[in-house]
Write a protein that holds these residues in place. Structure first.
Motif, short mmCIF file in Angstrom:
data_model
loop_
_atom_site.label_atom_id
_atom_site.label_comp_id
_atom_site.label_asym_id
_atom_site.label_seq_id
_atom_site.Cartn_x
_atom_site.Cartn_y
_atom_site.Cartn_z
N TRP A 32 -26.84 81.07 -33.69
CA TRP A 32 -27.15 79.83 -34.39
C TRP A 32 -27.25 78.68 -33.40
CZ3 TRP A 32 -28.67 80.25 -39.23
CH2 TRP A 32 -28.16 81.28 -40.02
N TRP A 33 -26.36 78.70 -32.44
CA TRP A 33 -26.27 77.52 -31.57
C TRP A 33 -26.11 77.95 -30.13
CZ3 TRP A 33 -27.25 72.64 -32.60
CH2 TRP A 33 -26.92 71.70 -31.63
N THR A 34 -26.83 77.29 -29.23
CA THR A 34 -26.59 77.49 -27.80
C THR A 34 -26.42 76.10 -27.18
OG1 THR A 34 -28.96 77.50 -27.49
CG2 THR A 34 -27.88 79.64 -27.51
N TRP A 35 -25.64 76.04 -26.12
CA TRP A 35 -25.39 74.74 -25.49
C TRP A 35 -26.43 74.46 -24.43
CZ3 TRP A 35 -22.26 71.37 -27.73
CH2 TRP A 35 -21.34 71.86 -28.64
N ASP A 36 -27.67 74.52 -24.86
CA ASP A 36 -28.80 74.26 -23.98
C ASP A 36 -28.98 72.74 -23.87
OD1 ASP A 36 -31.76 75.01 -23.10
OD2 ASP A 36 -31.87 73.49 -24.66
N PRO A 37 -29.45 72.21 -22.73
CA PRO A 37 -29.56 70.75 -22.57
C PRO A 37 -30.34 70.06 -23.68
CG PRO A 37 -30.08 71.84 -20.52
CD PRO A 37 -29.84 72.92 -21.51
N THR A 38 -31.52 70.60 -24.01
CA THR A 38 -32.34 69.95 -25.02
C THR A 38 -31.62 69.90 -26.36
OG1 THR A 38 -34.14 71.05 -23.88
CG2 THR A 38 -34.69 69.89 -25.88
N ILE A 39 -31.03 71.03 -26.75
CA ILE A 39 -30.37 71.11 -28.04
C ILE A 39 -29.15 70.19 -28.07
CG2 ILE A 39 -29.36 72.67 -29.72
CD1 ILE A 39 -30.82 74.93 -28.27
N THR A 40 -28.36 70.26 -27.00
CA THR A 40 -27.15 69.44 -26.94
C THR A 40 -27.50 67.97 -26.97
OG1 THR A 40 -26.24 71.18 -25.58
CG2 THR A 40 -24.98 69.17 -25.72
N THR A 41 -28.54 67.59 -26.23
CA THR A 41 -28.94 66.19 -26.20
C THR A 41 -29.40 65.74 -27.58
OG1 THR A 41 -29.67 66.55 -23.95
CG2 THR A 41 -30.33 64.51 -24.97
N THR A 42 -30.11 66.62 -28.30
CA THR A 42 -30.54 66.26 -29.65
C THR A 42 -29.33 66.04 -30.55
OG1 THR A 42 -32.39 67.74 -29.27
CG2 THR A 42 -32.12 66.90 -31.49
N LEU A 43 -28.33 66.89 -30.40
CA LEU A 43 -27.12 66.74 -31.21
C LEU A 43 -26.43 65.42 -30.89
CD1 LEU A 43 -25.19 68.12 -33.24
CD2 LEU A 43 -23.87 68.87 -31.29
N ILE A 44 -26.36 65.10 -29.59
CA ILE A 44 -25.73 63.84 -29.18
C ILE A 44 -26.51 62.66 -29.74
CG2 ILE A 44 -25.18 62.40 -27.19
CD1 ILE A 44 -24.66 65.00 -25.65
N LEU A 45 -27.84 62.78 -29.69
CA LEU A 45 -28.70 61.73 -30.25
C LEU A 45 -28.41 61.52 -31.72
CD1 LEU A 45 -31.09 60.13 -29.07
CD2 LEU A 45 -32.60 61.79 -30.08
N VAL A 92 -25.57 62.24 -33.37
CA VAL A 92 -24.26 61.58 -33.51
C VAL A 92 -24.38 60.10 -33.16
CG1 VAL A 92 -21.91 61.52 -32.64
CG2 VAL A 92 -23.02 63.69 -33.01
N LEU A 93 -25.13 59.83 -32.10
CA LEU A 93 -25.32 58.46 -31.63
C LEU A 93 -25.92 57.59 -32.72
CD1 LEU A 93 -24.91 57.25 -28.84
CD2 LEU A 93 -27.26 57.77 -28.33
N PHE A 94 -26.95 58.11 -33.39
CA PHE A 94 -27.61 57.27 -34.38
C PHE A 94 -26.87 57.24 -35.70
CE2 PHE A 94 -30.78 56.67 -31.32
CZ PHE A 94 -31.33 55.45 -31.67
N LEU A 95 -26.03 58.26 -35.97
CA LEU A 95 -25.13 58.12 -37.12
C LEU A 95 -24.17 56.97 -36.84
CD1 LEU A 95 -24.24 61.75 -38.21
CD2 LEU A 95 -25.71 60.12 -39.33
N VAL A 122 -16.33 56.72 -32.78
CA VAL A 122 -17.62 57.31 -33.17
C VAL A 122 -18.70 56.88 -32.19
CG1 VAL A 122 -19.37 57.42 -34.97
CG2 VAL A 122 -16.96 57.37 -35.59
N LEU A 123 -18.67 55.60 -31.81
CA LEU A 123 -19.67 55.11 -30.87
C LEU A 123 -19.42 55.65 -29.47
CD1 LEU A 123 -20.07 51.34 -31.81
CD2 LEU A 123 -21.49 53.25 -32.47
N LEU A 124 -18.15 55.83 -29.12
CA LEU A 124 -17.83 56.16 -27.73
C LEU A 124 -17.98 57.64 -27.40
CD1 LEU A 124 -14.87 53.94 -26.56
CD2 LEU A 124 -17.11 54.19 -25.55
N VAL A 125 -17.83 58.50 -28.40
CA VAL A 125 -17.88 59.94 -28.09
C VAL A 125 -19.21 60.34 -27.43
CG1 VAL A 125 -17.99 62.23 -29.13
CG2 VAL A 125 -16.09 60.74 -29.65
N PRO A 126 -20.37 59.94 -27.98
CA PRO A 126 -21.62 60.32 -27.29
C PRO A 126 -21.69 59.79 -25.88
CG PRO A 126 -22.09 59.42 -29.45
CD PRO A 126 -20.65 59.19 -29.21
N PHE A 127 -21.08 58.61 -25.67
CA PHE A 127 -21.16 58.02 -24.34
C PHE A 127 -20.19 58.64 -23.36
CE2 PHE A 127 -23.40 54.96 -26.80
CZ PHE A 127 -24.40 54.54 -25.94
N SER A 128 -19.18 59.34 -23.89
CA SER A 128 -18.26 59.98 -22.93
C SER A 128 -18.67 61.40 -22.60
CB SER A 128 -16.83 59.91 -23.45
OG SER A 128 -16.79 59.96 -24.82
N VAL A 129 -19.75 61.88 -23.22
CA VAL A 129 -20.19 63.25 -22.91
C VAL A 129 -20.53 63.42 -21.43
CG1 VAL A 129 -22.02 64.94 -23.30
CG2 VAL A 129 -20.89 63.87 -25.23
#
Lengths: 69, 234, 225
Positions: free
Chosen positions: B111-124, B126-129, C167-174
């Motif tokens: 289901w999930w791999t910690w690939d850069p593109t995928i991980t970055t999308t997930l971070i994105l 979370v970031l926009f939430l 919540v804001l800081l977690v993405p930035f600490s990655v």
């Protein structure tokens, strides 16, 4: 690709198109209510226009100095 | 005294155009394209994945530009663009993630791999939430616009850094478009392109509707502020 | 500028020395992470040494999130921030002072917690690596604190700011988490394929430059009169 699989794809196509039409219906209704709201606000805006200029930046201006932190 | 009439744009042709493109895109996706060699029918989710990913990139680009525009010009219209595009972008990111997870399950078996593109999308995502939460929890309208702009600009610089930080893990994300051209059958390329256009139109329609609603919201707020006497609010 | 910076720095440090609020909370939190981790992961079954850098940085970053928000929360209590803002002198001084205070708190906490972590998680810490390890801790902390101070200044003026900040800081600490953890693993030097810490340290430095520079450009937009 067997004819049966082909048929499955047609079913999938119809299913997803139906799903899309459903979602589009919601989108359309949302847009309609937005337009309705806009029209009522436009009436309100016309009423207010005579009182003062509604355009321009918000904020209380230099007459009310206020610290925003 | 002549009373000017405020005009409301009532056209809906762009919505119908979007719907038409979508039906064409779905037809191309399911009927017109052949099965992929190894992935068979499961690769059809790729069109959804690619379409939403492309639209997502453009939409977040709008957020970034609008955020800079707000800090520069200080017009709430810029901020409304940022807000609407961030909302739609978050939705598109959700689509990218969900379609990617399903595809990853059938193509790679996990289901999930910690690939850069995928991980970055997930971070994105979370970031926009977090961005939407920040917007929601900042009460003052002008301050909300300012804070959100600052966050969006910092986020824009974070994303590539995140990508390169995770890059050291082995990358298994397929590169469909490489520097050597597109790595797909011609009919699939057509379906992919139409799918991209369809998602762009969907995003644009969403953003336009959201923009108009947000403008209405801001105007209601403005009237409410005006109805209150200045002494009340101080 | 210099005087305002010094005054705020001194005030915050004095306040902390007297109240010991932030310091105790951060150290206790990081210590608890080590404790909980040691209990939750059976040390008999799992070798803790390879995951030690990761646990270390998870504890540091979460404790840091606890600490970085305090600097502005205590100012917001009596609307003291407005006083600081209208005081003569550059506002950069306020931002830099808060950043420095957050860095000092977090770095001190890290140094204090490190021995506990080493003992509790049975890390065979070789001597002689401490200067480089301290440099890594400092670099990771700078990267975290720079953007952390910016968001803390924003979170202090929002509803439920203390919830919003993590919540804001977690993405930035990655990136900090990845780069600092790998560098730490490289320095401690007992992971199966040996890791060279220097590329990671250089990347961490680059991250620090970007995410110290951006807040310094953007902090002006946080406070406006």
């Amino acid at each position: 690709m067997s004819p049966l699989e082909r048929q499955d794809l047609w079913y999938l196509f119809f299913a997803y198109t139906a799903l899309f039409v459903l979602m589009f219906g919601f989108l359309y209704r949302m847009f309609q209510s937005t337009r309705h709201l806009e029209q009522e606000l436009a009436l309100l805006r016309d009423e207010y226009r005579d009182e003062e200029d509604v355009d321009g930046p918000r904020g209380r201006g230099a007459g009310h100095p206020d610290v925003t932190v | 005294m002549t009373k000017r009439q405020t005009r409301v744009r009532t056209g809906t042709w762009w919505l119908w155009l979007m719907a038409a493109i979508w039906v064409v895109a779905l037809y191309l996706n399911f009927i017109y394209t052949p099965d992929a060699k190894y992935l068979l029918s499961s690769e059809r989710i790729f069109y959804v994945h690619m379409g939403s990913a492309t639209a997502m990139t453009f939409v977040y680009g709008i957020t970034f530009v609008a955020s800079i525009g707000y800090l520069w010009r200080r017009r709430l219209a810029w901020d409304r663009w940022a807000a609407a595009s961030a909302e739609v972008g978050t939705l598109l990111t959700t689509m990218v993630l969900v379609s990617g997870i399903i595809w990853g399950r059938t193509a790679w078996g996990s289901w999930w791999t910690w690939d850069p593109t995928i991980t970055t999308t997930l971070i994105l995502w979370v970031l926009f939430l977090g961005y939407l939460l920040l917007r929601d929890w900042t009460d003052d309208r002008e301050r909300r616009a300012r804070y959100a702009s600052v966050l969006a600009i910092v986020a824009f610089f974070l994303v590539p850094l995140d990508y390169y930080a995770v890059y050291f893990l082995k990358s298994i994300h397929p590169a469909v478009i490489t520097t050597h051209g597109v790595n797909l059958a011609p009919s699939m390329v057509l379906a992919m392109l139409v799918s991209m256009v369809a998602f762009m139109f969907l995003a644009a329609a969403w953003i336009l509707i959201r923009l108009r609603l947000l403008a209405a919201q801001d105007y209601v707020q403005e009237i409410q502020d005006r109805v209150r006497t200045p002494l009340d609010s101080m | 500028m210099g005087r305002k910076y010094g005054a705020i720095l001194l005030k915050d440090l004095q306040l902390e020395i007297r109240s010991k609020e932030t310091w105790v909370a951060m150290v206790a939190f990081a210590f608890m992470v080590a404790l909980v981790f040691g209990i939750a992961v059976n040390p008999v079954r799992v070798r803790l040494a390879p995951v030690f850098p990761g646990v270390l940085w998870v504890a540091y970053l979460f404790a840091g999130m606890l600490g970085v928000g305090r600097g502005f929360e205590q100012e917001a209590r009596d609307d003291a921030l407005t006083g600081l803002l209208v005081a003569p002198g550059d506002r950069l001084a306020i931002f830099l002072a808060k950043l420095t205070v957050a860095f000092v708190f977090m770095f001190t906490m890290e140094l204090l917690v490190l021995p506990f972590m080493v003992v509790l998680l049975g890390e065979p810490m070789p001597g002689g690596i401490l200067p480089l390890l301290a440099a890594t801790l400092a670099l990771g902390t700078v990267g975290f604190v720079g953007v952390g101070t910016l968001f803390a200044a924003m979170a202090a003026n929002t509803r439920a700011g203390s919830v919003l900040l993590p919540v804001l800081l977690v993405p930035f600490s990655v990136p900090v988490l990845i780069l600092a953890t790998e560098a730490t693993a490289g320095i401690l030097g007992h992971v199966a394929p040996a890791v060279d810490p220097w590329p990671w340290l250089h990347a961490l430095m680059a991250y620090d430059v970007v995410f110290l520079g951006l807040p310094l450009v953007l902090y002006e937009f946080i406070w406006e009169v």
